[in-house]
Motif scaffolding. Structure first.
Motif, PDB file in Angstrom:
ATOM      1  N   ASP A  48       0.936  -1.344  -0.346  1.00 54.07           N
ATOM      2  CA  ASP A  48       0.080  -0.227  -0.096  1.00 54.07           C
ATOM      3  C   ASP A  48       0.569   1.580  -0.110  1.00 54.07           C
ATOM      4  O   ASP A  48       0.266   2.059   0.391  1.00 54.07           O
ATOM      5  N   LEU A  81      -6.216  -1.813 -11.377  1.00 55.03           N
ATOM      6  CA  LEU A  81      -6.401  -0.760 -11.649  1.00 55.03           C
ATOM      7  C   LEU A  81      -5.727  -0.122 -10.473  1.00 55.03           C
ATOM      8  O   LEU A  81      -5.474   0.095  -9.028  1.00 55.03           O
ATOM      9  N   LEU A  82      -4.735   1.379 -10.638  1.00 53.08           N
ATOM     10  CA  LEU A  82      -4.071   1.912 -10.022  1.00 53.08           C
ATOM     11  C   LEU A  82      -4.625   3.079  -9.398  1.00 53.08           C
ATOM     12  O   LEU A  82      -4.508   3.527  -8.755  1.00 53.08           O
ATOM     13  N   SER A  83      -5.345   3.689  -9.736  1.00 57.92           N
ATOM     14  CA  SER A  83      -7.036   4.372  -9.511  1.00 57.92           C
ATOM     15  C   SER A  83      -5.581   6.008  -9.636  1.00 57.92           C
ATOM     16  O   SER A  83      -6.025   6.731  -8.719  1.00 57.92           O
ATOM     17  N   GLY A  84      -4.579   6.461 -10.499  1.00 60.27           N
ATOM     18  CA  GLY A  84      -4.032   7.493  -9.818  1.00 60.27           C
ATOM     19  C   GLY A  84      -2.814   7.503  -9.080  1.00 60.27           C
ATOM     20  O   GLY A  84      -2.374   8.455  -8.721  1.00 60.27           O
ATOM     21  N   LYS A  85      -2.386   6.417  -8.266  1.00 56.98           N
ATOM     22  CA  LYS A  85      -1.479   6.149  -7.591  1.00 56.98           C
ATOM     23  C   LYS A  85      -0.341   7.267  -8.448  1.00 56.98           C
ATOM     24  O   LYS A  85       0.087   6.146 -10.261  1.00 56.98           O
ATOM     25  N   ILE A 114      -2.854   1.021 -16.300  1.00 63.00           N
ATOM     26  CA  ILE A 114      -3.623   0.539 -15.589  1.00 63.00           C
ATOM     27  C   ILE A 114      -4.055   1.383 -14.764  1.00 63.00           C
ATOM     28  O   ILE A 114      -4.151   2.101 -13.296  1.00 63.00           O
ATOM     29  N   GLN A 115      -4.044   3.307 -15.417  1.00 63.94           N
ATOM     30  CA  GLN A 115      -4.181   4.114 -14.430  1.00 63.94           C
ATOM     31  C   GLN A 115      -3.480   4.915 -13.164  1.00 63.94           C
ATOM     32  O   GLN A 115      -3.930   5.395 -12.456  1.00 63.94           O
ATOM     33  N   GLY A 116      -2.220   4.103 -13.714  1.00 63.62           N
ATOM     34  CA  GLY A 116      -1.214   4.758 -12.368  1.00 63.62           C
ATOM     35  C   GLY A 116      -0.987   6.716 -13.133  1.00 63.62           C
ATOM     36  O   GLY A 116      -1.407   6.858 -14.475  1.00 63.62           O
ATOM     37  N   ASN A 117      -0.497   7.218 -12.530  1.00 66.48           N
ATOM     38  CA  ASN A 117      -0.479   8.993 -12.430  1.00 66.48           C
ATOM     39  C   ASN A 117       1.192   9.286 -13.226  1.00 66.48           C
ATOM     40  O   ASN A 117       1.889   8.865 -11.748  1.00 66.48           O
TER      41      ASN A 117
END
Length: 148
Positions: A48, A81-85, A114-117
């Motif tokens: 995490d 999905l990393l949701s903006g990580k 996978i939606q990393g930032n």
């Protein structure tokens, strides 16, 4: 300070050495750094971490190093999905090859999918120009970590 997952792909030890230097620098700055030398997706996800930092060399014809390949394939197959990580990629390579920094490119592309930032465009370090990649990588890493 931030908890950072430091994910390493190394063949001959160059990327490993840069990662160890980055771990020392970031820990010294008060960050909690989790170094994954043989990364497993479940372990990285369970950590995490607030951000992921990938430091990898390239092998063969633009291939991901053997120690990072299972992580990459698991990430690609399971597609969590990393949701903006926030993430950043440091790629070590040799510009005399057509597949210069190919492993870093593959990791960056997948983390974006996978939606990393992405904190900044991937840092490419050319072995033809830089004998001590840590001298280029560490200041860049320090700047990117300030963004999280």
């Amino acid at each position: 300070m931030a908890k950072i997952a430091l994910i390493v792909g190394s063949v001959y030890g160059g990327a490993q050495y840069v990662a160890e230097q980055a771990e020392s620098m970031l820990s010294g700055a008060g960050h909690q750094v989790l170094l994954f030398e043989e990364p497993k997706l479940d372990e990285v996800m369970a950590a995490d971490a607030k951000a992921w930092l990938v430091i990898t060399s390239t092998t063969g014809q633009g291939d991901i190093p053997d120690n990072l390949q299972p992580f990459y394939l698991d990430l690609k197959n399971r597609f969590p999905l990393l949701s903006g990580k926030p993430f950043a990629v440091v790629a070590l390579g040799d510009s005399s090859y057509d597949t210069y920094c190919g492993a870093g490119e593959q990791m960056r592309e997948l983390l974006t999918e996978i939606q990393g930032n992405e904190l900044a465009p991937m840092l490419k370090i050319d072995a033809c120009e830089t004998l001590e990649p840590e001298n280029v990588a560490l200041p860049w890493i320090e700047q990117q970590i300030k963004k999280i």
